[in-house]
Design a protein around this motif. Structure first.
Motif, PDB file in Angstrom:
ATOM      1  N   LYS A  94      -9.018   7.315  -2.846  1.00  0.00           N
ATOM      2  CA  LYS A  94      -9.923   6.404  -2.157  1.00  0.00           C
ATOM      3  C   LYS A  94      -9.781   4.979  -2.677  1.00  0.00           C
ATOM      4  O   LYS A  94      -9.688   4.032  -1.911  1.00  0.00           O
ATOM      5  N   ASN A  95      -9.798   4.820  -3.999  1.00  0.00           N
ATOM      6  CA  ASN A  95      -9.702   3.492  -4.603  1.00  0.00           C
ATOM      7  C   ASN A  95      -8.486   3.477  -5.527  1.00  0.00           C
ATOM      8  O   ASN A  95      -8.562   3.922  -6.679  1.00  0.00           O
ATOM      9  N   LEU A  96      -7.376   2.991  -5.009  1.00  0.00           N
ATOM     10  CA  LEU A  96      -6.112   3.046  -5.744  1.00  0.00           C
ATOM     11  C   LEU A  96      -6.133   2.148  -6.973  1.00  0.00           C
ATOM     12  O   LEU A  96      -5.670   2.533  -8.049  1.00  0.00           O
ATOM     13  N   ASP A  97      -6.675   0.931  -6.830  1.00  0.00           N
ATOM     14  CA  ASP A  97      -6.693   0.005  -7.956  1.00  0.00           C
ATOM     15  C   ASP A  97      -7.531   0.545  -9.104  1.00  0.00           C
ATOM     16  O   ASP A  97      -7.174   0.399 -10.286  1.00  0.00           O
ATOM     17  N   GLU A  98      -8.673   1.167  -8.773  1.00  0.00           N
ATOM     18  CA  GLU A  98      -9.523   1.734  -9.812  1.00  0.00           C
ATOM     19  C   GLU A  98      -8.818   2.888 -10.520  1.00  0.00           C
ATOM     20  O   GLU A  98      -8.888   3.024 -11.752  1.00  0.00           O
ATOM     21  N   LEU A  99      -8.087   3.716  -9.731  1.00  0.00           N
ATOM     22  CA  LEU A  99      -7.352   4.825 -10.330  1.00  0.00           C
ATOM     23  C   LEU A  99      -6.283   4.316 -11.282  1.00  0.00           C
ATOM     24  O   LEU A  99      -6.106   4.850 -12.389  1.00  0.00           O
ATOM     25  N   ILE A 100      -5.558   3.269 -10.885  1.00  0.00           N
ATOM     26  CA  ILE A 100      -4.512   2.709 -11.749  1.00  0.00           C
ATOM     27  C   ILE A 100      -5.119   2.173 -13.038  1.00  0.00           C
ATOM     28  O   ILE A 100      -4.551   2.341 -14.132  1.00  0.00           O
ATOM     29  N   THR A 101      -6.283   1.530 -12.931  1.00  0.00           N
ATOM     30  CA  THR A 101      -6.954   1.023 -14.127  1.00  0.00           C
ATOM     31  C   THR A 101      -7.327   2.155 -15.068  1.00  0.00           C
ATOM     32  O   THR A 101      -7.158   2.056 -16.294  1.00  0.00           O
ATOM     33  N   GLN A 102      -7.829   3.266 -14.511  1.00  0.00           N
ATOM     34  CA  GLN A 102      -8.198   4.418 -15.338  1.00  0.00           C
ATOM     35  C   GLN A 102      -6.972   5.039 -16.010  1.00  0.00           C
ATOM     36  O   GLN A 102      -7.025   5.432 -17.180  1.00  0.00           O
ATOM     37  N   ILE A 103      -5.872   5.122 -15.265  1.00  0.00           N
ATOM     38  CA  ILE A 103      -4.660   5.705 -15.839  1.00  0.00           C
ATOM     39  C   ILE A 103      -4.124   4.831 -16.965  1.00  0.00           C
ATOM     40  O   ILE A 103      -3.675   5.331 -17.999  1.00  0.00           O
ATOM     41  N   SER A 104      -4.180   3.510 -16.774  1.00  0.00           N
ATOM     42  CA  SER A 104      -3.635   2.600 -17.785  1.00  0.00           C
ATOM     43  C   SER A 104      -4.386   2.683 -19.101  1.00  0.00           C
ATOM     44  O   SER A 104      -3.867   2.268 -20.142  1.00  0.00           O
ATOM     45  N   ARG A 115       4.205  -3.276  -9.891  1.00  0.00           N
ATOM     46  CA  ARG A 115       4.936  -3.905  -8.787  1.00  0.00           C
ATOM     47  C   ARG A 115       5.884  -2.910  -8.138  1.00  0.00           C
ATOM     48  O   ARG A 115       6.001  -2.850  -6.906  1.00  0.00           O
ATOM     49  N   ARG A 116       6.583  -2.149  -8.963  1.00  0.00           N
ATOM     50  CA  ARG A 116       7.492  -1.151  -8.422  1.00  0.00           C
ATOM     51  C   ARG A 116       6.742  -0.105  -7.593  1.00  0.00           C
ATOM     52  O   ARG A 116       7.185   0.307  -6.526  1.00  0.00           O
ATOM     53  N   PHE A 117       5.583   0.321  -8.104  1.00  0.00           N
ATOM     54  CA  PHE A 117       4.796   1.325  -7.387  1.00  0.00           C
ATOM     55  C   PHE A 117       4.357   0.797  -6.024  1.00  0.00           C
ATOM     56  O   PHE A 117       4.496   1.482  -4.998  1.00  0.00           O
ATOM     57  N   LYS A 118       3.842  -0.409  -5.981  1.00  0.00           N
ATOM     58  CA  LYS A 118       3.348  -0.956  -4.711  1.00  0.00           C
ATOM     59  C   LYS A 118       4.500  -1.270  -3.760  1.00  0.00           C
ATOM     60  O   LYS A 118       4.346  -1.182  -2.543  1.00  0.00           O
ATOM     61  N   ARG A 119       5.646  -1.591  -4.318  1.00  0.00           N
ATOM     62  CA  ARG A 119       6.803  -1.813  -3.447  1.00  0.00           C
ATOM     63  C   ARG A 119       7.253  -0.493  -2.823  1.00  0.00           C
ATOM     64  O   ARG A 119       7.559  -0.428  -1.630  1.00  0.00           O
ATOM     65  N   ARG A 120       7.283   0.561  -3.612  1.00  0.00           N
ATOM     66  CA  ARG A 120       7.671   1.861  -3.069  1.00  0.00           C
ATOM     67  C   ARG A 120       6.669   2.356  -2.039  1.00  0.00           C
ATOM     68  O   ARG A 120       7.044   3.018  -1.067  1.00  0.00           O
ATOM     69  N   MET A 121       5.385   2.046  -2.241  1.00  0.00           N
ATOM     70  CA  MET A 121       4.368   2.421  -1.257  1.00  0.00           C
ATOM     71  C   MET A 121       4.661   1.786   0.098  1.00  0.00           C
ATOM     72  O   MET A 121       4.464   2.402   1.142  1.00  0.00           O
ATOM     73  N   GLY A 122       5.138   0.543   0.068  1.00  0.00           N
ATOM     74  CA  GLY A 122       5.430  -0.151   1.318  1.00  0.00           C
ATOM     75  C   GLY A 122       6.675   0.350   2.012  1.00  0.00           C
ATOM     76  O   GLY A 122       6.933  -0.008   3.158  1.00  0.00           O
ATOM     77  N   GLN A 123       7.470   1.164   1.312  1.00  0.00           N
ATOM     78  CA  GLN A 123       8.717   1.654   1.885  1.00  0.00           C
ATOM     79  C   GLN A 123       8.629   3.105   2.346  1.00  0.00           C
ATOM     80  O   GLN A 123       9.625   3.681   2.745  1.00  0.00           O
ATOM     81  N   ASN A 675       1.126  -7.201  -4.480  1.00  0.00           N
ATOM     82  CA  ASN A 675       0.725  -6.398  -3.333  1.00  0.00           C
ATOM     83  C   ASN A 675       1.873  -5.952  -2.460  1.00  0.00           C
ATOM     84  O   ASN A 675       1.681  -5.248  -1.478  1.00  0.00           O
ATOM     85  N   GLY A 676       3.096  -6.368  -2.774  1.00  0.00           N
ATOM     86  CA  GLY A 676       4.262  -5.912  -2.025  1.00  0.00           C
ATOM     87  C   GLY A 676       4.271  -6.338  -0.588  1.00  0.00           C
ATOM     88  O   GLY A 676       4.876  -5.708   0.260  1.00  0.00           O
ATOM     89  N   SER A 677       3.579  -7.449  -0.277  1.00  0.00           N
ATOM     90  CA  SER A 677       3.533  -7.911   1.115  1.00  0.00           C
ATOM     91  C   SER A 677       3.759  -9.399   1.142  1.00  0.00           C
ATOM     92  O   SER A 677       3.929 -10.056   0.130  1.00  0.00           O
ATOM     93  N   GLY A 678       3.758  -9.966   2.338  1.00  0.00           N
ATOM     94  CA  GLY A 678       3.935 -11.394   2.476  1.00  0.00           C
ATOM     95  C   GLY A 678       5.386 -11.792   2.387  1.00  0.00           C
ATOM     96  O   GLY A 678       6.290 -10.986   2.513  1.00  0.00           O
ATOM     97  N   ARG A 679       5.601 -13.073   2.108  1.00  0.00           N
ATOM     98  CA  ARG A 679       6.961 -13.612   2.117  1.00  0.00           C
ATOM     99  C   ARG A 679       7.849 -12.943   1.095  1.00  0.00           C
ATOM    100  O   ARG A 679       8.993 -12.637   1.358  1.00  0.00           O
ATOM    101  N   ASN A 680       7.310 -12.695  -0.112  1.00  0.00           N
ATOM    102  CA  ASN A 680       8.122 -12.086  -1.163  1.00  0.00           C
ATOM    103  C   ASN A 680       8.103 -10.574  -1.119  1.00  0.00           C
ATOM    104  O   ASN A 680       8.731  -9.925  -1.920  1.00  0.00           O
TER     105      ASN A 680
END
Length: 689
Positions: A94-104, A115-123, A675-680
């Motif tokens: 449900k809340n990906l950012d919160e989960l990542i914070t808990q894992i870290s 960055r790698r994780f969010k890039r792979r999500m977009g692919q 965020n793996g979006s936008g121009r970059n």
């Protein structure tokens, strides 16, 4: 009294009717139920039973271990090892950012991991498992396993990871693996092997990793796993073990490889300033590649899980172009190193008696144009042997019109010029071996399509439209050393089956014998031996414990238009290329070498000393690399009268061979944004396809 009985009779009839209707309704319902049970339990039993089994039994792919790559002495160049990864299915969170914070808080996560994780999500889709962190140590995996009850949506899994222990050394040979892209997936489906890549994340992208992908990958295994209603595995019902990929034994000798790489990295013109160039060493007896150097190089470990944008820009935008595989993808004029093959063409076609002495006043006149020797040297009456030893431009200028560009083209192709040599690497360029037909196809302007006779004169000394790879020059040198026996060059000498340990050689016999007399080959070879004894390479090979044969070469990068070449007045990128080709020992060659130092200066001063070190190393009993000195050019000394003429043609803006436009792979480049979006992000992903 009578009325009461009448009403009672009517009520009983109504009750019986209602009971009858209810009974019919109930029987009808039971009939429908029985009919449905019949359909499900009898008529559709087989299909439904299979579906139930499929719901209960899951097929889980088991990725095979990718085969190792080792050099001729067993030194590991590429290997696979087990590590642990954390994976998430985004749709289940449900809340990906919160989960990542808990894992870290339990397992360290770097910004690059996120960055790698969010890039792979977009692919991929939200329902696919995406790796959050890889390369977990055993301790980190144990810690997370102890806290796994807090993260039911995060999976701890084991995987095979590729590693390149030698780093930048031999990187262009080995190549690298990368994540399977959409284009890779389409190719796998076209080849009908996509099933063998279930459970596999990476595929060979460059070098040997790509060209031997089919044998390195192995065969995927499978497990039939009983799964509970909750989706958790209960037990393994059946298992087919994966078959690991073959081990590739390269013919490369890493001692020789690193010695040459060290020479290039230290610099020749100015010590400490790395040089650009390429060197290929072959064994003329069997076509094995002993050294394959492309300088500068890169670290293939950067590409395994996706290269970050900073490192990519450093490599891609570098003026030194470290990503170019120079031996097979860089094309150059090869200067006077082409002269031995021009001499063989003249002997084969019988256009000149090799003992005939041709006047050399320091120039050759053709039409109204005068083509002069390098440095204004005049050698007087010169036969073929002496012309090769002193590198007389005049002698070979005069051979050009006699041979003709088309005949020279056809003969040179037999040695590997102007075509793919057949080395086991992808994207080998053909370059340009000029002919009349080539020029008609290369230029659109009819005025440029006509072959000018004077152009043959420049071609005969390795300039003009000539543009070859160092791999082609090395193969031609090796073929000459083998007395005209053409053996396809190869980096992989043997394939070792990791199950039964059997080895299979990749090349067993020569491809063909060039139809040129042994007397002609012996004449040219003898002249090349004298090049190292008393010719342009005599200083570099003075005191050698063996006899060698070779030819220096200096190729211009721009037309002098009759003026004198002086490096002190030029920018470094306008200096001549320094080349050398040769083999040793002269009588029974065991090694053949071709090399270039881009914008290095002169073949005799810069390239020949490198070949001397290569021969010294390979022919020494212990093959110990002691690079105690680097040839340094003294710019204050007199410039040698090297083998480059001020009058040769150096064409500008020559169209590339259309057959050389092979698609180049762009790696998985990680965008700098989170965020793996936008121009970059999205645009970068689109550019990478």
């Amino acid at each position: 009294m009578f009325e009461f009985r009448k009403r009672s009779t009517i009520q009983r009839k109504k009750i019986r009717l209602r009971v009858l209707v209810a009974l019919v309704f109930v029987l009808g319902c039971f009939g429908l139920l029985i009919d449905r049970l019949w359909v499900l339990q009898v008529e559709r039993y087989q299909g439904l039973a299979e579906r139930a089994d499929r719901n209960r039994i899951a097929l889980v792919p088991i990725a095979p271990r990718r085969g190792d790559i080792v050099d001729r002495n067993g030194m590991v160049l590429a290997r696979s090892y087990r590590d642990y990864t954390l994976e998430i299915v985004p749709a289940q969170v449900k809340n990906l950012d919160e989960l990542i914070t808990q894992i870290s808080a339990v397992i360290p996560l770097t910004p690059l991991d996120i960055r790698r994780f969010k890039r792979r999500m977009g692919q991929t889709t939200r329902y696919a498992s995406v790796m959050l962190r890889g390369n977990l140590t055993d301790d980190e995996a144990a810690v997370f396993a102890a806290h796994s009850f807090r993260f039911p949506d995060v999976n701890l899994r084991a995987r095979w990871v590729r590693e390149y222990p030698q780093g930048e050394s031999a990187a262009h040979v080995v190549g690298y693996v990368g994540r399977i892209s959409e284009r890779d997936q389409e190719r796998l489906e076209q080849d009908g092997v996509e099933g063998n890549y279930r459970g596999t994340d990476v595929i060979g992208k460059k070098g040997i990793e790509a060209s031997y992908e089919a044998v390195l990958h192995g065969k995927t295994g499978w497990e039939e796993v009983e799964v509970a209603a909750s989706g958790k595995p209960v037990q393994v019902l059946k298992r087919i073990d994966p078959i690991p990929g073959d081990t590739l034994h390269l013919s490369i000798d890493m001692g020789l490889q690193k010695m040459v790489e060290d020479l290039y990295s230290k610099g020749f013109v100015k010590e400490g300033m790395p040089e650009r160039g390429a060197l290929v060493a072959l064994d003329p007896r069997n076509g094995q590649v002993l050294a394959y150097v492309s300088a500068p190089s890169y670290d293939p470990n950067l590409f395994i899980d996706g290269i970050d944008v900073e490192n990519w820009r450093r490599l891609a935008d570098s003026p030194e172009h470290p990503l170019i595989d120079r031996p097979v993808s860089g094309t150059f004029p090869i200067g006077s190193t082409y002269k031995p093959f021009v001499a063989l063409a003249a002997l084969k076609l019988g256009v000149r008696d090799p003992n005939a002495r041709i006047p050399d006043p320091g120039y050759f006149e053709y039409g109204n144009q005068r083509f002069r020797n390098a440095g204004g040297a005049a050698y007087g009456p010169t036969n073929m042997h002496r012309a090769l030893v002193v590198s007389s431009d005049t002698y070979f200028f005069s051979l050009g019109p006699l041979i003709g560009v088309d005949a020279l083209h056809d003969f040179s192709q037999l040695f590997g010029f102007g075509r793919k040599t057949g080395i086991d690497l992808d994207y080998e360029k053909i370059g340009i071996l000029p002919s009349r037909e080539w020029k008609k196809k290369a230029f659109k302007d009819p005025r440029q399509q006509r072959w000018i006779p004077g152009e043959t004169i420049s071609v005969a000394v390795g300039q003009g439209y000539n543009s070859f790879t160092i791999m082609q020059l090395a193969q031609a040198t090796s073929t000459l050393a083998a007395d005209g026996k053409y053996i396809r060059p190869h980096l992989v000498s043997e394939l070792e089956n990791t199950v039964n340990k059997t080895r299979t050689p990749t090349v067993k016999q020569p491809d063909y014998q060039i139809p040129v007399s042994q007397a002609s080959i012996r004449l040219v070879k003898d002249a090349l031996v004298d090049v190292t004894r008393r010719g342009t390479a005599r200083r570099s090979f003075a005191g050698a414990a063996y006899d060698s044969a070779g030819k220096t070469g200096t190729a211009q990068v721009f037309s002098l238009k009759g003026s004198k070449y002086n490096s002190r007045n030029l920018k470094r990128n306008l200096w001549d290329h320094a080349l050398y080709m040769g083999f040793a020992p002269a009588n029974e060659p065991k090694i053949a070498v071709a090399l270039i130092v881009e914008n290095g200066g002169w073949g005799a001063s810069i390239a020949a000393p490198i070949a001397r070190k290569v021969f010294d190393y390979w022919l020494s009993p212990k093959r110990s690399a002691q690079v105690d000195s680097v040839p340094v050019l003294e710019l204050d000394s007199d410039e040698p009268a090297e083998d480059t003429s001020p009058d040769v043609m150096v064409p500008q803006d020559v169209p590339a061979n259309p057959e050389d436009k092979a698609p180049e792979h762009l790696p998985d480049i990680l965008a700098p944004v989170g965020n793996g979006s936008g121009r970059n992000g999205a645009e970068q992903r689109q550019n990478n396809e």
